[in-house]
Design a protein around this motif. Structure first.
Motif, PDB file in Angstrom:
ATOM      1  N   ARG A   1      21.288 -13.143 -12.351  1.00 59.02           N
ATOM      2  CA  ARG A   1      20.077 -12.310 -12.346  1.00 59.02           C
ATOM      3  C   ARG A   1      20.434 -10.828 -12.346  1.00 59.02           C
ATOM      4  N   LEU A   2      21.416 -10.433 -11.523  1.00 57.26           N
ATOM      5  CA  LEU A   2      21.811  -9.026 -11.441  1.00 57.26           C
ATOM      6  C   LEU A   2      22.459  -8.549 -12.733  1.00 57.26           C
ATOM      7  N   LEU A   3      23.238  -9.419 -13.373  1.00 53.18           N
ATOM      8  CA  LEU A   3      23.830  -9.061 -14.664  1.00 53.18           C
ATOM      9  C   LEU A   3      22.751  -8.889 -15.723  1.00 53.18           C
ATOM     10  N   ALA A   4      21.817  -9.849 -15.774  1.00 54.19           N
ATOM     11  CA  ALA A   4      20.753  -9.801 -16.781  1.00 54.19           C
ATOM     12  C   ALA A   4      19.922  -8.517 -16.641  1.00 54.19           C
ATOM     13  N   ALA A   5      19.746  -8.074 -15.395  1.00 54.41           N
ATOM     14  CA  ALA A   5      18.993  -6.837 -15.142  1.00 54.41           C
ATOM     15  C   ALA A   5      19.875  -5.601 -15.276  1.00 54.41           C
ATOM     16  N   GLU A   6      21.150  -5.812 -15.597  1.00 59.36           N
ATOM     17  CA  GLU A   6      22.150  -4.739 -15.716  1.00 59.36           C
ATOM     18  C   GLU A   6      22.282  -3.939 -14.428  1.00 59.36           C
ATOM     19  N   GLU A   7      22.085  -4.621 -13.306  1.00 62.71           N
ATOM     20  CA  GLU A   7      22.350  -4.009 -12.004  1.00 62.71           C
ATOM     21  C   GLU A   7      23.806  -4.226 -11.589  1.00 62.71           C
ATOM     22  N   MET A   8      24.481  -5.141 -12.265  1.00 62.57           N
ATOM     23  CA  MET A   8      25.931  -5.294 -12.138  1.00 62.57           C
ATOM     24  C   MET A   8      26.533  -5.081 -13.519  1.00 62.57           C
ATOM     25  N   ASP A   9      27.766  -4.567 -13.538  1.00 65.32           N
ATOM     26  CA  ASP A   9      28.420  -4.289 -14.821  1.00 65.32           C
ATOM     27  C   ASP A   9      29.264  -5.459 -15.309  1.00 65.32           C
ATOM     28  N   ALA A  10      29.862  -6.186 -14.384  1.00 61.59           N
ATOM     29  CA  ALA A  10      30.708  -7.319 -14.780  1.00 61.59           C
ATOM     30  C   ALA A  10      30.882  -8.261 -13.596  1.00 61.59           C
ATOM     31  N   VAL A  11      31.086  -9.525 -13.923  1.00 62.44           N
ATOM     32  CA  VAL A  11      31.411 -10.544 -12.925  1.00 62.44           C
ATOM     33  C   VAL A  11      32.698 -11.230 -13.366  1.00 62.44           C
ATOM     34  N   ILE A  12      33.628 -11.353 -12.433  1.00 59.09           N
ATOM     35  CA  ILE A  12      34.872 -12.068 -12.712  1.00 59.09           C
ATOM     36  C   ILE A  12      34.677 -13.512 -12.275  1.00 59.09           C
TER      37      ILE A  12
END
Length: 337
Positions: A284-295
């Motif tokens: 959800r945070l990635l889709a909202a671009e509130e996070m830049d990347a997830v490993i």
């Protein structure tokens, strides 16, 4: 063990004559070294098939013991359950013992209870002497332990399954050094607790690589939030209050919504935010671009490796050449979720 099989069975398995098998087993004449090895391998194969046949008629309970936030434990359970059928005809059953908050003493008691009838234990917990002791007790009664995600390397566990944690930390450092401008500022590294070796390894890899690639960036460790939102929010707010140059985060231990809430509560912007594990929250945070990347890494691959290690320990599957390889590190962005 060869006497459990007839000469006819061994001959059929090895592809040599019954007379040759008889000579090899009873040393009644010369047999070439190559043929002797072939017969020995045939006997090992028959033994493996016999054990597998016996096991396929029984239920083999595997215990999962986890100290982890629900968001990650649910991902792990789903991955394990998705792989159980791939080990047919073995009838594996998964018994889950999952805790968001638990002491080493309580975990030790839980592991001891698993010794009653378990065929193996999958363990995600902090590196603690009490747990090393419990693993040794299980090893003494032939119950293998596989560590997941974070290791207890001094224990008698049979294998660690998970990503290369130091490599994951170095990957995060490379991304951070590319995305941040070359100026003095502080990056917060949020870990759930200093007791989890895997998280410590990620942080060590991150610090080492960042010091080489971007020595102008300072590091502030934020720990003991245990990936739980309320605790992580409190610890993150305290860190932001202490250091006004924190504008970026490498979140090793989760609680990422709480990290963002802390920045908002302190009226601070976040420049770069890198996290771990593609769980529902991070999607959800990635889709909202509130996070830049997830490993991330392939939990289903880990599940196969963990179950396979336990079955090989009991002789139900053949040994493989490489049983220590780590999971591949995968970088997920808002554009490849």
């Amino acid at each position: 063990m060869a006497r459990s099989f007839s000469i006819k069975q061994i001959a059929a398995q090895s592809g040599v004559s019954k007379a040759t098998v008889d000579r090899a087993l009873h040393q009644r004449g010369s047999v070439s070294p190559r043929t002797a090895r072939r017969i020995a391998q045939a006997i090992r194969d028959l033994e493996l098939q016999q054990r597998a046949s016996l096991a396929s008629g029984r239920t083999l309970p595997i215990d999962l013991v986890m100290h982890a936030p629900e968001r990650f434990s649910s991902l792990t359970v789903a991955a394990l359950l998705s792989q159980i059928k791939s080990f047919a005809p073995f009838r594996l059953t998964l018994r889950c013992h999952i805790y968001e908050e638990i002491t080493p003493e309580e975990l030790q008691r839980e592991l001891r209870r698993c010794g009653n009838d378990s065929y193996g234990v999958l363990l995600k917990a902090s590196d603690h002497l009490l747990l090393e002791s419990a693993i040794a007790e299980l090893a003494a009664i032939n119950v293998p332990v596989v560590t997941l995600v974070t290791d207890l390397p001094r224990s008698e566990r049979i294998r660690y399954v998970g990503m290369d944690n130091e490599g994951a930390g170095r990957t995060a450092a490379w991304l951070m050094s590319r995305w941040l401008s070359a100026e003095v500022q502080t990056v917060a590294v949020v870990i759930s607790s200093t007791g989890f070796r895997g998280e410590e390894q990620r942080m060590e890899g991150f610090i080492q690589a960042l010091s080489q690639r971007a020595p102008y960036l300072r590091i502030k460790a934020v720990s003991e939030g245990y990936g739980i939102d309320t605790l992580t929010f409190k610890q993150m707010c305290a860190a932001l209050e202490q250091d006004h140059s924190i504008h970026s985060v490498y979140s090793v231990g989760g609680g990422n919504s709480a990290v963002l809430q802390a920045f908002s509560a302190m009226q601070r912007d976040i420049k770069v935010f890198i996290g771990h594990d593609l769980d529902e929250e991070n999607r959800r945070l990635l889709a909202a671009e509130e996070m830049d990347a997830v490993i991330d890494h392939d939990l289903q691959e880990d599940a196969r490796a963990a179950f396979g290690a336990i079955l090989r320990f009991h002789g139900f599957l053949p040994k493989t050449e490489d049983e220590t390889a780590s999971s591949r590190v995968i970088v997920v962005t808002p554009f490849n979720i």
